[in-house]
Design a protein around this motif. Structure first.
Motif, PDB file in Angstrom:
ATOM      1  N   SER A   1      56.176 125.839  78.313  1.00  0.00           N
ATOM      2  CA  SER A   1      55.033 125.586  79.188  1.00  0.00           C
ATOM      3  C   SER A   1      54.101 124.575  78.537  1.00  0.00           C
ATOM      4  N   ARG A   2      53.248 123.994  79.371  1.00  0.00           N
ATOM      5  CA  ARG A   2      52.246 123.030  78.891  1.00  0.00           C
ATOM      6  C   ARG A   2      50.838 123.554  79.154  1.00  0.00           C
ATOM      7  N   ASP A   3      49.924 123.224  78.254  1.00  0.00           N
ATOM      8  CA  ASP A   3      48.500 123.394  78.508  1.00  0.00           C
ATOM      9  C   ASP A   3      47.878 122.027  78.264  1.00  0.00           C
ATOM     10  N   ASN A   4      47.720 121.267  79.340  1.00  0.00           N
ATOM     11  CA  ASN A   4      47.241 119.892  79.181  1.00  0.00           C
ATOM     12  C   ASN A   4      45.817 119.848  78.628  1.00  0.00           C
ATOM     13  N   ALA A   5      45.023 120.827  78.955  1.00  0.00           N
ATOM     14  CA  ALA A   5      43.649 120.848  78.455  1.00  0.00           C
ATOM     15  C   ALA A   5      43.611 120.966  76.935  1.00  0.00           C
ATOM     16  N   LYS A   6      44.613 121.651  76.378  1.00  0.00           N
ATOM     17  CA  LYS A   6      44.682 121.818  74.922  1.00  0.00           C
ATOM     18  C   LYS A   6      45.644 120.823  74.292  1.00  0.00           C
ATOM     19  N   ASN A   7      46.267 119.976  75.132  1.00  0.00           N
ATOM     20  CA  ASN A   7      47.233 118.990  74.625  1.00  0.00           C
ATOM     21  C   ASN A   7      48.311 119.662  73.786  1.00  0.00           C
ATOM     22  N   THR A   8      48.811 120.768  74.318  1.00  0.00           N
ATOM     23  CA  THR A   8      49.745 121.609  73.581  1.00  0.00           C
ATOM     24  C   THR A   8      50.881 122.066  74.496  1.00  0.00           C
ATOM     25  N   VAL A   9      52.069 122.132  73.929  1.00  0.00           N
ATOM     26  CA  VAL A   9      53.225 122.706  74.611  1.00  0.00           C
ATOM     27  C   VAL A   9      53.642 123.951  73.846  1.00  0.00           C
ATOM     28  N   TYR A  10      54.031 124.972  74.596  1.00  0.00           N
ATOM     29  CA  TYR A  10      54.407 126.250  73.996  1.00  0.00           C
ATOM     30  C   TYR A  10      55.871 126.570  74.254  1.00  0.00           C
ATOM     31  N   LEU A  11      56.434 127.358  73.357  1.00  0.00           N
ATOM     32  CA  LEU A  11      57.756 127.936  73.578  1.00  0.00           C
ATOM     33  C   LEU A  11      57.632 129.429  73.323  1.00  0.00           C
ATOM     34  N   GLU A  12      57.631 130.182  74.413  1.00  0.00           N
ATOM     35  CA  GLU A  12      57.569 131.637  74.320  1.00  0.00           C
ATOM     36  C   GLU A  12      58.985 132.147  74.142  1.00  0.00           C
ATOM     37  N   MET A  13      59.204 132.905  73.064  1.00  0.00           N
ATOM     38  CA  MET A  13      60.553 133.376  72.740  1.00  0.00           C
ATOM     39  C   MET A  13      60.557 134.897  72.732  1.00  0.00           C
ATOM     40  N   ASN A  14      61.323 135.481  73.617  1.00  0.00           N
ATOM     41  CA  ASN A  14      61.422 136.930  73.732  1.00  0.00           C
ATOM     42  C   ASN A  14      62.848 137.393  73.451  1.00  0.00           C
ATOM     43  N   ARG A  15      62.976 138.674  73.182  1.00  0.00           N
ATOM     44  CA  ARG A  15      64.289 139.293  72.910  1.00  0.00           C
ATOM     45  C   ARG A  15      65.063 138.443  71.911  1.00  0.00           C
ATOM     46  N   LEU A  16      64.399 138.148  70.807  1.00  0.00           N
ATOM     47  CA  LEU A  16      65.006 137.288  69.790  1.00  0.00           C
ATOM     48  C   LEU A  16      66.211 137.939  69.148  1.00  0.00           C
ATOM     49  N   LYS A  17      67.162 137.083  68.782  1.00  0.00           N
ATOM     50  CA  LYS A  17      68.416 137.513  68.169  1.00  0.00           C
ATOM     51  C   LYS A  17      68.560 136.863  66.800  1.00  0.00           C
ATOM     52  N   PRO A  18      69.341 137.446  65.916  1.00  0.00           N
ATOM     53  CA  PRO A  18      69.553 136.810  64.598  1.00  0.00           C
ATOM     54  C   PRO A  18      70.057 135.372  64.721  1.00  0.00           C
ATOM     55  N   GLU A  19      70.836 135.096  65.748  1.00  0.00           N
ATOM     56  CA  GLU A  19      71.360 133.733  65.913  1.00  0.00           C
ATOM     57  C   GLU A  19      70.302 132.731  66.368  1.00  0.00           C
ATOM     58  N   ASP A  20      69.102 133.197  66.664  1.00  0.00           N
ATOM     59  CA  ASP A  20      67.993 132.285  66.962  1.00  0.00           C
ATOM     60  C   ASP A  20      67.325 131.769  65.685  1.00  0.00           C
ATOM     61  N   THR A  21      67.722 132.295  64.551  1.00  0.00           N
ATOM     62  CA  THR A  21      67.147 131.865  63.278  1.00  0.00           C
ATOM     63  C   THR A  21      67.422 130.382  63.042  1.00  0.00           C
ATOM     64  N   ALA A  22      66.359 129.624  62.814  1.00  0.00           N
ATOM     65  CA  ALA A  22      66.477 128.178  62.644  1.00  0.00           C
ATOM     66  C   ALA A  22      65.099 127.595  62.375  1.00  0.00           C
ATOM     67  N   VAL A  23      65.080 126.320  62.002  1.00  0.00           N
ATOM     68  CA  VAL A  23      63.837 125.566  62.008  1.00  0.00           C
ATOM     69  C   VAL A  23      63.704 124.962  63.413  1.00  0.00           C
ATOM     70  N   TYR A  24      62.551 125.201  64.029  1.00  0.00           N
ATOM     71  CA  TYR A  24      62.304 124.719  65.381  1.00  0.00           C
ATOM     72  C   TYR A  24      61.390 123.498  65.328  1.00  0.00           C
ATOM     73  N   TYR A  25      61.788 122.472  66.058  1.00  0.00           N
ATOM     74  CA  TYR A  25      61.047 121.219  66.112  1.00  0.00           C
ATOM     75  C   TYR A  25      60.646 120.911  67.553  1.00  0.00           C
ATOM     76  N   CYS A  26      59.445 120.364  67.714  1.00  0.00           N
ATOM     77  CA  CYS A  26      59.114 119.781  69.009  1.00  0.00           C
ATOM     78  C   CYS A  26      59.171 118.263  68.880  1.00  0.00           C
ATOM     79  N   ALA A  27      59.440 117.619  69.994  1.00  0.00           N
ATOM     80  CA  ALA A  27      59.595 116.173  69.999  1.00  0.00           C
ATOM     81  C   ALA A  27      59.071 115.616  71.310  1.00  0.00           C
TER      82      ALA A  27
END
Length: 128
Positions: free
Chosen positions: A71-97
């Motif tokens: 999702s985006r919050d343009n007022a805060k100039n920020t993008v979010y990634l909400e991650m639920n029901r996380l799994k061990p295979e989600d382990t990683a370094v996460y980058y935005c671009a």
């Protein structure tokens, strides 16, 4: 100076949740296509999710569909990634671009070379 800064990573148990933030400085995020990518040890970087600059259309990799929300919050100039029901295979370094290039939404969310600006990454570890 154009800069992206990710935050919100950490250690979480399987089934838990995290919200990653990608804050921009030096430019307006809503003018840019934003992608979240991740790289696990020994693996290539892969696209996770992205959001269009033109119509807000979103895309998710099959591995995270139904669990992650971008999702985006343009007022805060920020993008979010909400991650639920996380799994061990989600382990990683996460980058935005960010990029102003426009291809198909699937290309935008899978081809990291389309992106011009990258954050430094935030570590997500899912483990009991």
């Amino acid at each position: 100076q154009l800069q992206l800064v990710e935050s919100g990573g950490g250690l979480v148990q399987p089934g838990g949740s995290l919200r990653l933030s990608c804050a921009a400085s030096g430019f307006t995020l809503d003018d840019y296509y934003i992608g979240w990518f991740r790289q696990a040890p020994g693996k290539e970087r892969e696209g996770v999710s992205c959001i269009s600059s033109t119509n807000g259309r979103t895309y998710y990799a099959d591995s995270v569909k139904g669990r992650f929300t971008i999702s985006r919050d343009n007022a805060k100039n920020t993008v979010y990634l909400e991650m639920n029901r996380l799994k061990p295979e989600d382990t990683a370094v996460y980058y935005c671009a960010a990029t102003t290039v426009l291809f198909t939404v699937q290309d935008m969310c899978t081809i990291d070379s389309l992106y011009d600006y990258w954050g430094q990454g935030t570590q997500v570890t899912v483990s009991s």
